[in-house]
Design a protein around this motif. Structure first.
Motif, PDB file in Angstrom:
ATOM      1  N   VAL A 172       0.843  -1.194   0.000  1.00 29.41           N
ATOM      2  CA  VAL A 172       0.000   0.000   0.000  1.00 29.41           C
ATOM      3  C   VAL A 172       0.881   1.248   0.000  1.00 29.41           C
ATOM      4  O   VAL A 172       2.029   1.238   0.458  1.00 29.41           O
ATOM      5  N   VAL A 173       0.305   2.316  -0.535  1.00 28.23           N
ATOM      6  CA  VAL A 173       0.960   3.618  -0.547  1.00 28.23           C
ATOM      7  C   VAL A 173       0.423   4.422   0.640  1.00 28.23           C
ATOM      8  O   VAL A 173      -0.784   4.440   0.891  1.00 28.23           O
ATOM      9  N   ILE A 174       1.295   5.065   1.383  1.00 24.76           N
ATOM     10  CA  ILE A 174       0.853   5.841   2.540  1.00 24.76           C
ATOM     11  C   ILE A 174       1.324   7.285   2.427  1.00 24.76           C
ATOM     12  O   ILE A 174       2.373   7.583   1.845  1.00 24.76           O
ATOM     13  N   MET A 175       0.507   8.181   2.997  1.00 24.98           N
ATOM     14  CA  MET A 175       0.799   9.617   3.015  1.00 24.98           C
ATOM     15  C   MET A 175       0.022  10.242   4.165  1.00 24.98           C
ATOM     16  O   MET A 175      -0.874   9.608   4.743  1.00 24.98           O
ATOM     17  N   ARG A 176       0.335  11.472   4.510  1.00 27.57           N
ATOM     18  CA  ARG A 176      -0.411  12.121   5.593  1.00 27.57           C
ATOM     19  C   ARG A 176      -1.844  12.398   5.123  1.00 27.57           C
ATOM     20  O   ARG A 176      -2.097  12.591   3.928  1.00 27.57           O
ATOM     21  N   THR A 239       5.754  16.032   5.927  1.00 26.83           N
ATOM     22  CA  THR A 239       6.137  16.412   4.568  1.00 26.83           C
ATOM     23  C   THR A 239       5.056  15.979   3.580  1.00 26.83           C
ATOM     24  O   THR A 239       4.069  15.336   3.955  1.00 26.83           O
ATOM     25  N   ASP A 240       5.274  16.296   2.303  1.00 27.14           N
ATOM     26  CA  ASP A 240       4.383  15.853   1.240  1.00 27.14           C
ATOM     27  C   ASP A 240       4.929  14.608   0.539  1.00 27.14           C
ATOM     28  O   ASP A 240       4.493  14.273  -0.565  1.00 27.14           O
ATOM     29  N   MET A 241       5.866  13.942   1.173  1.00 28.68           N
ATOM     30  CA  MET A 241       6.395  12.715   0.586  1.00 28.68           C
ATOM     31  C   MET A 241       5.430  11.553   0.827  1.00 28.68           C
ATOM     32  O   MET A 241       4.601  11.600   1.736  1.00 28.68           O
ATOM     33  N   ILE A 242       5.589  10.494   0.030  1.00 25.42           N
ATOM     34  CA  ILE A 242       4.815   9.269   0.186  1.00 25.42           C
ATOM     35  C   ILE A 242       5.784   8.108   0.366  1.00 25.42           C
ATOM     36  O   ILE A 242       6.989   8.227   0.135  1.00 25.42           O
ATOM     37  N   ALA A 243       5.245   6.958   0.782  1.00 22.12           N
ATOM     38  CA  ALA A 243       6.066   5.760   0.955  1.00 22.12           C
ATOM     39  C   ALA A 243       5.190   4.540   0.726  1.00 22.12           C
ATOM     40  O   ALA A 243       3.964   4.668   0.545  1.00 22.12           O
ATOM     41  N   ILE A 244       5.783   3.372   0.719  1.00 22.25           N
ATOM     42  CA  ILE A 244       5.031   2.123   0.592  1.00 22.25           C
ATOM     43  C   ILE A 244       5.337   1.232   1.787  1.00 22.25           C
ATOM     44  O   ILE A 244       6.425   1.294   2.368  1.00 22.25           O
ATOM     45  N   VAL A 245       4.359   0.391   2.153  1.00 21.69           N
ATOM     46  CA  VAL A 245       4.544  -0.573   3.239  1.00 21.69           C
ATOM     47  C   VAL A 245       3.746  -1.828   2.935  1.00 21.69           C
ATOM     48  O   VAL A 245       2.776  -1.788   2.156  1.00 21.69           O
ATOM     49  N   PRO A 246       4.101  -2.964   3.525  1.00 23.28           N
ATOM     50  CA  PRO A 246       3.224  -4.141   3.469  1.00 23.28           C
ATOM     51  C   PRO A 246       1.920  -3.822   4.205  1.00 23.28           C
ATOM     52  O   PRO A 246       1.933  -3.155   5.238  1.00 23.28           O
TER      53      PRO A 246
END
Length: 307
Positions: A172-176, A239-246
């Protein structure tokens, strides 16, 4: 065929040591023997195998072609005998003072290690667990590492090692939650266009995301590359960055519950987590106990999430 009743297996130990040390004196020191005893043993081996085995050079002893041919079988045979004998020596967790070395994928260490450590403290309070970083190659550590909990991108199992699948997970993609793109449908194009914070390749050992984007003619901007997972949730909140996690991690890390999650728009990308070990140690009783404990703890954690 050599009559094993007339063959001293200690000669193979000496042969293996000379192959490693390339020196009679260093081999003698390693084995706790005199140089003359090692030279005598080498002479006996030369007679038995009808080959010089080593010749002297300015850099030390160099093996003959015959020596290079048989060393693999000798090492495998000695390892088999050692493990067969060790297997008879019962491992007792409650009294053992053994040191086990592990590599643990950064994505799962946060939820696995606390529960695992608690279990270990109850069952084997005197053993030590040494966590070795994945900056050391995942495929060349079996002289230093007992087991790995390893991220294997995709559905295939790791090659060249024994393995047991612990979890196959969606990404999944995660962000604030108030991210400028939080309300937009997550497409491959949107995903590639946003600034990313990601784990370094030395931590994950994979470029599967970038490869999947490249097949679509896309490229992402990695605004920040970090060496461990723990800092990423806090970075995303600020921040406005995104990331991925299981996806399983969403329920296991309290910080992630505050973030917005969307399925990764790269359908072929999944995260597999595998328990891996070298085949030469798998029958040893302490090693078997360690693997069984890891599997039980991991299963208990993921089953709790799946309820």
């Amino acid at each position: 065929m050599v009559n094993l009743r007339d063959f001293d297996l200690n000669l193979l130990v000496i042969f293996k040591t000379i192959m490693e040390q390339r020196s009679i004196s260093r081999s003698a020191n390693e084995l706790g023997l005199s140089p003359s005893a090692v030279s005598h043993a080498l002479g006996r081996l030369r007679d038995m195998l009808n080959d010089q085995l080593f010749y002297r050079t300015a850099k030390g002893l160099e093996p003959t072609d015959r020596a290079n041919e048989i060393i693999v079988q000798v090492e495998d045979g000695l390892a088999f005998l050692s493990n067969a004998i060790s297997a008879q020596q019962q491992f007792v967790p409650a009294t053992s003072t053994r040191v086990f070395s592990m590599q643990v994928a950064d994505y799962v260490s946060g939820f696995f290690l606390p529960s695992f450590s608690s279990r270990i403290r109850q069952e084997a309070p005197n053993i030590t667990i040494d966590i070795v970083p994945f900056s050391i190659s995942a495929d060349s550590v079996w002289d230093r590492v007992d087991v790995q909990i390893r991220l294997t991108p995709g559905r295939l199992k790791p090659k060249a090692v024994r393995s047991q699948r612990l979890m196959l997970d969606d990404v999944v993609v995660i962000m604030r939650p108030d991210h400028p793109s939080a309300s937009e449908p997550m497409t491959a194009e949107l995903y590639a266009s946003l600034p990313h914070v990601k784990l370094s390749q030395s931590s994950t050992g994979t470029t599967v995301i970038d490869d999947a984007l490249a097949e679509r003619g896309l490229q992402r901007h990695s605004a920040l590359i970090v060496s461990n997972w723990d800092t990423i949730p806090d970075l995303l909140m600020q921040t406005d960055m995104i990331a991925i996690v299981p996806s399983h991690l969403l329920s296991l890390d309290q910080r992630l519950k505050k973030l917005k999650a969307a399925p990764l728009p790269l359908e072929e990308v999944v995260f597999s987590f595998d328990l891996c070990w070298d085949k030469s140690s798998e029958k040893e009783s302490g090693h078997k106990w360690l693997c069984e404990t890891i599997v039980e703890v991991f299963n208990a954690q993921t089953q709790e999430v799946d309820k």
